[in-house]
Write a protein that holds these residues in place. Structure first.
Motif, mmCIF file in Angstrom:
data_model
loop_
_atom_site.group_PDB
_atom_site.id
_atom_site.type_symbol
_atom_site.label_atom_id
_atom_site.label_comp_id
_atom_site.label_asym_id
_atom_site.label_seq_id
_atom_site.Cartn_x
_atom_site.Cartn_y
_atom_site.Cartn_z
ATOM 1 N N LEU A 34 -14.373 -22.167 -19.528
ATOM 2 C CA LEU A 34 -15.298 -22.391 -18.423
ATOM 3 C C LEU A 34 -15.615 -23.878 -18.305
ATOM 4 O O LEU A 34 -16.102 -24.489 -19.250
ATOM 5 N N SER A 35 -15.330 -24.451 -17.141
ATOM 6 C CA SER A 35 -15.644 -25.856 -16.890
ATOM 7 C C SER A 35 -17.059 -25.985 -16.342
ATOM 8 O O SER A 35 -17.418 -25.333 -15.363
ATOM 9 N N LEU A 36 -17.836 -26.860 -16.975
ATOM 10 C CA LEU A 36 -19.216 -27.110 -16.553
ATOM 11 C C LEU A 36 -19.367 -28.542 -16.020
ATOM 12 O O LEU A 36 -20.449 -29.121 -16.076
ATOM 13 N N GLN A 37 -18.269 -29.078 -15.497
ATOM 14 C CA GLN A 37 -18.288 -30.466 -15.019
ATOM 15 C C GLN A 37 -19.139 -30.639 -13.767
ATOM 16 O O GLN A 37 -19.690 -31.710 -13.533
ATOM 17 N N GLU A 38 -19.227 -29.574 -12.966
ATOM 18 C CA GLU A 38 -20.017 -29.603 -11.743
ATOM 19 C C GLU A 38 -21.170 -28.614 -11.868
ATOM 20 O O GLU A 38 -21.017 -27.524 -12.434
ATOM 21 N N GLU A 39 -22.312 -28.993 -11.320
ATOM 22 C CA GLU A 39 -23.437 -28.067 -11.297
ATOM 23 C C GLU A 39 -23.115 -26.896 -10.378
ATOM 24 O O GLU A 39 -22.517 -27.069 -9.325
ATOM 25 N N ALA A 40 -23.519 -25.708 -10.801
ATOM 26 C CA ALA A 40 -23.269 -24.523 -9.978
ATOM 27 C C ALA A 40 -24.215 -23.409 -10.393
ATOM 28 O O ALA A 40 -24.685 -23.362 -11.535
#
Length: 273
Positions: free
Chosen positions: A233-239
Motif C-alpha cells: 500500500l502506497s501512502l505517498q498521497e493523502e487519501a
C-alpha cells in the motif's frame, strides 16, 4: 528474480496526480487533493467516468457554448466507467452522460486552463463524476501527472534485475504517451482506464507464471491487492482510504523507492530457505 512481476497503479503510486474539479452545482472549479474515487463514494449513487479521447485533438478548439453531450455524439467520443457505487450499470451511466444538458465545453476549457498552470507532464485527461440519483453530471475533472522523484530510478533498477514491470491504472494513460517517459516498461505492459476487476484479472493472469507484487494506493486497488502474492500500500498521497485496505496489505510505503528494499528482503528470505 526473473519470476517476479510487479504491478503498479498509476496515480498515488508512480506519479502524483494534479486534478482540477468543477462542481457543476456550485459552478466552482478548483484544485483538489480529494480523489475522484472518494468523491464518487460520497454520492448516494455515482460513477467515475474517463473520456477515451485526447483533449487537444477533439475538444480544445470547440466552441465554449457547445454541450459536451452533443460533441460526444458528433465525434463519437467513447467513455469508460472506471469506478461506481453498487446498483447501477455502465449503460445507465453512459445514457445519463449523453443526455446531459448542463455541461458545456466552456466547463472543460476552464478546468484545463487551470490544470495547465500546474507542473505536470503533457499527459492529460478529462473525467466526469455522474450523480445517478440526480441523473446528471455533477463534477468535471481535468487531470494531469508528475512522476514521484524515485520512480524512474526504481523502474531502471527493476528492469536491470529482470523483473517484469506492469502499470495498471484507472487513469487515461496510453502506452504510446507513457513509453516516452518510461522506457523501462514495455508498451504492451501499460494499461489505462482499468476498473477494479480489470486490475484483479491482470494479477490473476500474471500469477500463472510469476510471483506477483501489487502496489496500489486506494479502494480501486483493493481486489488486486487481495489477489496478489505480495500486497503493498502506497501512502505517498493523502487519501480517504477505507479501513479494510490496511488489513490486507503486507507492506506500507511512504516513498516509491522503498519497493527496492522490500524486494531485496523477500529475495533474502528465499535464499535462506
Amino acid at each position: 528474480m526473473s519470476d517476479v512481476a510487479v504491478v503498479f497503479d498509476g496515480a498515488g503510486v508512480l506519479y502524483a496526480p494534479s486534478r482540477i474539479i468543477k462542481d457543476m452545482d456550485r459552478g466552482i472549479a478548483k484544485r483538489s487533493r480529494i480523489s475522484g474515487l472518494t468523491i464518487t463514494d460520497r454520492l448516494e449513487s455515482g460513477a467515475l467516468v474517463i473520456l477515451k479521447t485526447q483533449y487537444v485533438e477533439t475538444m480544445e478548439k470547440e466552441a465554449a457554448s457547445k454541450l459536451l453531450s452533443d460533441l460526444m455524439g458528433e465525434k463519437k467520443i467513447e467513455s469508460k466507467v472506471v469506478y461506481k457505487t453498487k446498483g447501477i450499470s455502465d449503460s445507465e451511466v453512459v445514457e445519463t452522460i449523453l443526455g446531459d444538458e448542463r455541461v458545456k465545453l466552456e466547463d472543460i476549457h476552464e478546468t484545463m486552463s487551470f490544470l495547465r498552470r500546474c507542473d505536470i507532464l503533457p499527459v492529460i485527461g478529462v473525467g466526469l463524476i455522474v450523480d445517478m440519483t440526480a441523473g446528471a453530471i455533477r463534477y468535471v475533472i481535468a487531470g494531469g501527472i508528475k512522476f514521484f522523484s524515485g520512480t524512474r530510478e526504481l523502474l531502471r533498477t527493476l528492469s536491470q534485475k529482470g523483473i517484469a514491470i506492469y502499470i495498471a491504472s484507472g487513469d487515461r494513460i496510453e502506452a504510446e504517451e507513457m513509453t516516452i517517459y518510461l522506457p523501462e516498461v514495455p508498451p504492451e505492459n501499460i494499461f489505462g482506464m482499468l476498473k477494479p476487476g480489470d486490475k484483479c484479472n491482470l494479477v490473476m493472469k500474471l500469477k500463472r507464471n510469476h510471483k506477483v507484487m501489487m502496489v496500489g494506493d486506494d479502494r480501486n486497488d483493493y481486489l488486486a491487492l487481495c489477489e496478489a502474492d505480495i500486497a503493498v500500500l502506497s501512502l505517498q498521497e493523502e487519501a480517504d482510504r477505507p479501513g479494510k485496505i490496511f488489513e490486507i496489505v503486507d507492506f506500507r510505503i511512504k516513498e516509491i523507492g522503498e519497493i527496492r528494499g522490500i524486494l531485496e528482503e523477500l529475495e533474502g528470505k528465499v535464499c535462506k530457505t
